[in-house]
Design a protein around this motif. Structure first.
Motif, PDB file in Angstrom:
ATOM      1  N   LYS A  33      -0.603   7.516   0.417  1.00  0.00           N
ATOM      2  CA  LYS A  33      -0.896   8.290   0.447  1.00  0.00           C
ATOM      3  C   LYS A  33      -2.461   7.463   0.044  1.00  0.00           C
ATOM      4  CE  LYS A  33       0.576   8.022  -4.809  1.00  0.00           C
ATOM      5  NZ  LYS A  33       0.331   8.788  -6.104  1.00  0.00           N
ATOM      6  N   ASP A  34      -2.452   6.595  -0.333  1.00  0.00           N
ATOM      7  CA  ASP A  34      -3.525   5.341  -0.239  1.00  0.00           C
ATOM      8  C   ASP A  34      -3.991   5.177   0.915  1.00  0.00           C
ATOM      9  OD1 ASP A  34      -3.803   5.349  -3.265  1.00  0.00           O
ATOM     10  OD2 ASP A  34      -2.659   3.857  -3.235  1.00  0.00           O
ATOM     11  N   LYS A  53       5.806   3.297  -0.933  1.00  0.00           N
ATOM     12  CA  LYS A  53       4.824   2.201  -0.566  1.00  0.00           C
ATOM     13  C   LYS A  53       5.509   1.833   1.087  1.00  0.00           C
ATOM     14  CE  LYS A  53       4.336  -0.281  -5.036  1.00  0.00           C
ATOM     15  NZ  LYS A  53       4.463  -1.489  -5.583  1.00  0.00           N
ATOM     16  N   LYS A  94      -5.366   8.697   2.635  1.00  0.00           N
ATOM     17  CA  LYS A  94      -7.218   8.730   1.409  1.00  0.00           C
ATOM     18  C   LYS A  94      -8.382   7.725   2.277  1.00  0.00           C
ATOM     19  CE  LYS A  94      -8.748   9.040  -2.795  1.00  0.00           C
ATOM     20  NZ  LYS A  94      -8.731   8.633  -4.480  1.00  0.00           N
ATOM     21  N   TYR A  95      -7.114   6.409   2.729  1.00  0.00           N
ATOM     22  CA  TYR A  95      -8.674   5.555   2.969  1.00  0.00           C
ATOM     23  C   TYR A  95      -9.088   5.690   4.897  1.00  0.00           C
ATOM     24  CZ  TYR A  95     -10.478   1.217   4.761  1.00  0.00           C
ATOM     25  OH  TYR A  95     -11.273   0.715   4.981  1.00  0.00           O
ATOM     26  N   SER A 109       0.683  -1.113   0.019  1.00  0.00           N
ATOM     27  CA  SER A 109      -0.143  -0.202  -0.075  1.00  0.00           C
ATOM     28  C   SER A 109       0.963   1.135  -0.311  1.00  0.00           C
ATOM     29  CB  SER A 109      -1.644   0.146   1.262  1.00  0.00           C
ATOM     30  OG  SER A 109      -1.376  -0.879   1.270  1.00  0.00           O
ATOM     31  N   LYS A 110       0.297   2.086  -0.998  1.00  0.00           N
ATOM     32  CA  LYS A 110       1.029   3.254  -1.211  1.00  0.00           C
ATOM     33  C   LYS A 110       0.328   4.397   0.003  1.00  0.00           C
ATOM     34  CE  LYS A 110       2.395   4.208  -5.401  1.00  0.00           C
ATOM     35  NZ  LYS A 110       2.898   4.615  -6.616  1.00  0.00           N
TER      36      LYS A 110
END
Length: 295
Positions: free
Chosen positions: A94-95, A126, A98-99, A91-92
């Motif tokens: 930023k993700d 990551k 955002k999540y 997982s990055k």
């Protein structure tokens, strides 16, 4: 108003010790330290407060909500950063952020961006590429996204370099100014001394004392080291609180009276060496771990 209130909270693991009759009261807007040796019960207390594990007996409330029966309400207003943070390695960053934002309405994205910039978060990396310290920074951002009323931190500076530690506490102090309550479990006695209003000491699963740091600081005194062939050591004993070391060459003692009176006393003698040191709370806490009382 009390942000956290705990009465006789107990968690037993069969014949093994967990925590016993823990009583705590943390005021809103307070930075409250929670310290003790390894295995003393710090993480067990936190996990019980957050309903990750069920208490064997006793009662606890956060923001007036029962820690067992109203856990879902607590989680709307409380965030937690564990000592060891783990993420899916692919997982990055930023993700992940955002999540985390997707769980809340009306997220202040400018505020989140400011925190990310302040902590120098590498958004396109990551999670598997990050060090423990950089993963911890992501967890801290996640904890602040919802602008919680209570933040619970278990060893928050674990893995962080000194500069980032400084930035973290700058952020936490700003949050406290907004009225946020911060409950901080730590092994780092220096950060507890520098940033907490009060501290609870837990040992062998029991709270042994709750200390208001401003009051303790007044009574710590100074460590005085004197080298002098002329000085009257009998008189030094009379003005000192405690003699730490004494030989033919020097005398070391704790002094807690007016420093001007000490200077006036020393003026009568030829002094070859004089060292005046502030006694840090860290030293007293270490004594507390051994003896059970702050000196």
């Amino acid at each position: 108003m009390e942000a956290i209130k705990v009465k006789d909270l107990t968690k037993k693991y069969g014949s093994s010790r967990g925590i016993t009759d823990v009583n705590l009261s943390v005021e809103e807007g307070e930075i409250f330290g929670f310290i003790g040796p390894n295995g003393a019960g710090k993480s067990t207390t936190i996990k019980t407060l957050l309903n990750f594990i069920f208490p064997s007996s006793g009662h606890g409330e956060i923001l007036g909500y029962d820690i067992v029966g109203q856990s879902s309400e607590i989680k709307k207003n409380v965030t937690y950063v564990p000592s060891d943070v783990r993420y899916y390695s692919e997982s990055k960053v930023k993700d992940i952020i955002k999540y985390a934002e997707s769980f809340f309405n009306n997220v202040d994205k400018k505020y989140v961006e400011e925190i990310c910039n302040e902590l120098e978060i590498e958004m396109d990396k990551k999670m598997g590429e990050l060090s423990l310290g950089n993963k911890k920074k992501v967890a801290i951002v996640q904890a602040l996204i919802s602008k919680p009323k209570v933040i619970i931190l278990d060893e928050p500076t674990n893995g962080l370099d000194p500069l980032v530690q400084q930035k973290l506490f700058k952020i936490l102090l700003r949050e406290r100014e907004k009225g946020t309550t911060i409950f901080l479990s730590s092994h780092n006695l220096v950060e507890v001394e520098n940033f907490c209003d009060r501290v609870a000491i837990i040992k062998d699963g029991k709270i042994v004392d709750i200390i208001t740091l401003s009051e303790v600081r007044k009574n710590l005194g100074k460590r005085i080291t004197i080298e002098s062939k002329e000085i009257n050591k009998e008189k030094v004993r009379l003005i000192s609180r405690e003699i730490l070391k004494e030989d033919e060459k020097e005398i070391v003692f704790i002094y807690d009276k007016d420093i001007n009176e000490l200077i006036e006393f020393l003026f009568k003698f030829k002094v070859d060496r004089l060292l005046i040191e502030e006694i840090r709370l860290e030293d007293s806490f270490l004594d507390y771990y051994k003896s059970g009382e702050v000196k």
